[in-house]
Design a protein around this motif. Structure first.
Motif, mmCIF file in Angstrom:
data_model
loop_
_atom_site.group_PDB
_atom_site.id
_atom_site.type_symbol
_atom_site.label_atom_id
_atom_site.label_comp_id
_atom_site.label_asym_id
_atom_site.label_seq_id
_atom_site.Cartn_x
_atom_site.Cartn_y
_atom_site.Cartn_z
ATOM 1 N N GLY A 56 0.773 -1.232 0.000
ATOM 2 C CA GLY A 56 0.000 0.000 0.000
ATOM 3 C C GLY A 56 0.805 1.283 0.000
ATOM 4 N N PHE A 57 2.134 1.198 0.046
ATOM 5 C CA PHE A 57 2.951 2.403 0.102
ATOM 6 C C PHE A 57 2.860 3.168 -1.218
ATOM 7 N N SER A 58 2.825 4.504 -1.118
ATOM 8 C CA SER A 58 2.630 5.341 -2.306
ATOM 9 C C SER A 58 3.892 5.463 -3.140
ATOM 10 N N THR A 59 5.056 5.510 -2.495
ATOM 11 C CA THR A 59 6.321 5.581 -3.229
ATOM 12 C C THR A 59 7.357 4.697 -2.552
ATOM 13 N N VAL A 60 8.227 4.118 -3.364
ATOM 14 C CA VAL A 60 9.370 3.354 -2.865
ATOM 15 C C VAL A 60 10.574 3.797 -3.688
ATOM 16 N N LYS A 61 11.567 4.383 -3.023
ATOM 17 C CA LYS A 61 12.733 4.927 -3.715
ATOM 18 C C LYS A 61 14.022 4.383 -3.086
ATOM 19 N N PRO A 62 15.122 4.436 -3.861
ATOM 20 C CA PRO A 62 16.413 4.082 -3.250
ATOM 21 C C PRO A 62 16.729 5.045 -2.108
ATOM 22 N N TRP A 63 17.341 4.521 -1.059
ATOM 23 C CA TRP A 63 17.735 5.347 0.083
ATOM 24 C C TRP A 63 19.240 5.511 0.078
ATOM 25 N N THR A 64 19.691 6.756 0.162
ATOM 26 C CA THR A 64 21.119 7.031 0.199
ATOM 27 C C THR A 64 21.670 6.658 1.570
ATOM 28 N N PHE A 65 22.645 5.794 1.579
ATOM 29 C CA PHE A 65 23.185 5.263 2.830
ATOM 30 C C PHE A 65 23.666 6.380 3.739
ATOM 31 N N ASP A 66 23.249 6.319 4.997
ATOM 32 C CA ASP A 66 23.610 7.317 5.995
ATOM 33 C C ASP A 66 24.151 6.581 7.217
ATOM 34 N N ALA A 67 25.463 6.669 7.433
ATOM 35 C CA ALA A 67 26.102 5.914 8.503
ATOM 36 C C ALA A 67 25.758 6.434 9.886
ATOM 37 N N THR A 68 25.088 7.584 9.980
ATOM 38 C CA THR A 68 24.627 8.037 11.299
ATOM 39 C C THR A 68 23.388 7.268 11.737
ATOM 40 N N LEU A 69 22.754 6.581 10.796
ATOM 41 C CA LEU A 69 21.575 5.767 11.103
ATOM 42 C C LEU A 69 21.867 4.283 10.884
ATOM 43 N N ALA A 70 22.352 3.951 9.713
ATOM 44 C CA ALA A 70 22.621 2.556 9.377
ATOM 45 C C ALA A 70 23.978 2.114 9.923
ATOM 46 N N ASN A 71 24.119 0.812 10.072
ATOM 47 C CA ASN A 71 25.370 0.228 10.528
ATOM 48 C C ASN A 71 26.417 0.370 9.426
ATOM 49 N N PRO A 72 27.536 1.075 9.670
ATOM 50 C CA PRO A 72 28.515 1.317 8.603
ATOM 51 C C PRO A 72 29.006 0.063 7.899
ATOM 52 N N LYS A 73 29.086 -1.055 8.613
ATOM 53 C CA LYS A 73 29.590 -2.275 7.982
ATOM 54 C C LYS A 73 28.596 -2.877 7.002
ATOM 55 N N ARG A 74 27.346 -2.349 6.980
ATOM 56 C CA ARG A 74 26.334 -2.891 6.081
ATOM 57 C C ARG A 74 26.299 -2.192 4.719
ATOM 58 N N GLU A 75 27.059 -1.124 4.558
ATOM 59 C CA GLU A 75 26.938 -0.331 3.331
ATOM 60 C C GLU A 75 27.334 -1.110 2.087
ATOM 61 N N TRP A 76 28.408 -1.870 2.185
ATOM 62 C CA TRP A 76 28.933 -2.535 0.997
ATOM 63 C C TRP A 76 28.013 -3.652 0.525
ATOM 64 N N ALA A 77 27.653 -3.615 -0.765
ATOM 65 C CA ALA A 77 26.854 -4.668 -1.414
ATOM 66 C C ALA A 77 25.477 -4.848 -0.789
ATOM 67 N N SER A 78 24.930 -3.785 -0.228
ATOM 68 C CA SER A 78 23.562 -3.823 0.276
ATOM 69 C C SER A 78 22.695 -2.892 -0.564
ATOM 70 N N VAL A 79 21.389 -3.120 -0.525
ATOM 71 C CA VAL A 79 20.447 -2.229 -1.189
ATOM 72 C C VAL A 79 19.443 -1.752 -0.143
ATOM 73 N N TYR A 80 19.209 -0.445 -0.115
ATOM 74 C CA TYR A 80 18.277 0.165 0.839
ATOM 75 C C TYR A 80 17.190 0.903 0.072
ATOM 76 N N VAL A 81 15.978 0.833 0.592
ATOM 77 C CA VAL A 81 14.861 1.611 0.033
ATOM 78 C C VAL A 81 14.198 2.388 1.146
ATOM 79 N N ILE A 82 13.522 3.461 0.750
ATOM 80 C CA ILE A 82 12.686 4.209 1.679
ATOM 81 C C ILE A 82 11.281 4.252 1.071
ATOM 82 N N ALA A 83 10.320 3.708 1.819
ATOM 83 C CA ALA A 83 8.931 3.630 1.349
ATOM 84 C C ALA A 83 8.078 4.611 2.168
ATOM 85 N N THR A 84 7.235 5.345 1.475
ATOM 86 C CA THR A 84 6.401 6.369 2.123
ATOM 87 C C THR A 84 4.952 5.968 2.048
#
Length: 246
Positions: free
Chosen positions: A217-245
């Motif tokens: 039911g989410f209206s938009t789903v977009k790629p999320w730019t990795f932010d190490a202040t929120l995400a675990n820095p060791k997860r950045e490599w070879a991961s895919v993140y989305v932000i759904a609204t």
């Protein structure tokens, strides 16, 4: 808010029976493997049911920023929900998210979704995200990117070296990744016979994440730019993140 675990007779009895069979030297590898998985589910059920009994109406306060399945990577300013300690609230979200409708502004989870079964739990989780978010609320989800390994297949084993070094160098399975296809299999369905690791049950790329949250039911789903202040820095490599609204 993590409760002590009171005795739950039927679950406790099952756990003891499993432990007895596992201790028998005649228990074969296949049965032992299945029983170890069952023992883990028994432990998770004990935590979940203890929380249900201690907090039948869910958390005592409204939560607007929530992390789910973060393990030891606890986020400051977030209410952390997980199946096992450490967490602010011990809960198995395969049984739903223990929060009221339309109350959360931001949900965050990373390297969690691939560990729950698809379609029932994964689709249920996406729908629960939609339910608990306020209008305009968002969920950020990150997973190992299946496209990262698939886009390189077929490949020589040497092309897997960086992935192996980053993801598996401390694992006992290192010597069992003998071909590039072995690496693909570990990314898709990591079934390492090691109690310290949780199996992968489904693989995701951007397209699949977008479909999953759009269907919920989410209206938009977009790629999320990795932010190490929120995400675990060791997860950045070879991961895919989305932000759904919502």
């Amino acid at each position: 808010m993590s409760p002590d675990i009171p005795g739950i007779p039927s679950i406790d009895l099952l756990g003891k029976q499993i432990a007895r069979v596992l201790a028998e030297p005649t228990t074969g590898h296949g049965l032992a493997r299945a029983l170890r998985a069952a023992a883990k589910e028994v432990e998770l059920s004990r935590y979940h049911r203890a929380t249900q009994r201690a907090f039948p109406d869910g958390p005592e306060e409204r939560q607007t920023k929530v992390q789910i399945g973060g393990g030891s990577h606890q986020l400051d300013g977030f209410f952390n929900i997980d199946r096992v300690p450490p967490a602010d609230f011990l809960w198995d979200v395969r049984e739903g998210i223990p929060l009221p409708d339309g109350t959360v502004e931001l949900l965050f989870n990373e390297h969690f979704l691939e560990h729950i079964d698809y379609p029932r739990s994964a689709k249920g989780f996406a729908a629960e995200n939609f339910r608990v978010l306020v209008p305009g609320g968002q969920v950020i989800t990150g997973v190992p990117d299946a496209a990262h390994v698939l886009n390189r297949y077929p490949a020589a084993p040497a092309e897997a070296d960086e992935t192996i070094r980053r993801w598996y160098s401390k694992r006992r399975c290192r010597d069992d990744i003998n071909t590039y296809l072995d690496l693909v299999n570990y990314v898709f369905r990591d079934q390492d016979d090691d109690p310290n690791y949780t199996p992968h049950l489904w693989a995701y790329d951007f397209e699949k994440l977008a479909q999953l949250f759009t269907e919920a039911g989410f209206s938009t789903v977009k790629p999320w730019t990795f932010d190490a202040t929120l995400a675990n820095p060791k997860r950045e490599w070879a991961s895919v993140y989305v932000i759904a609204t919502k």
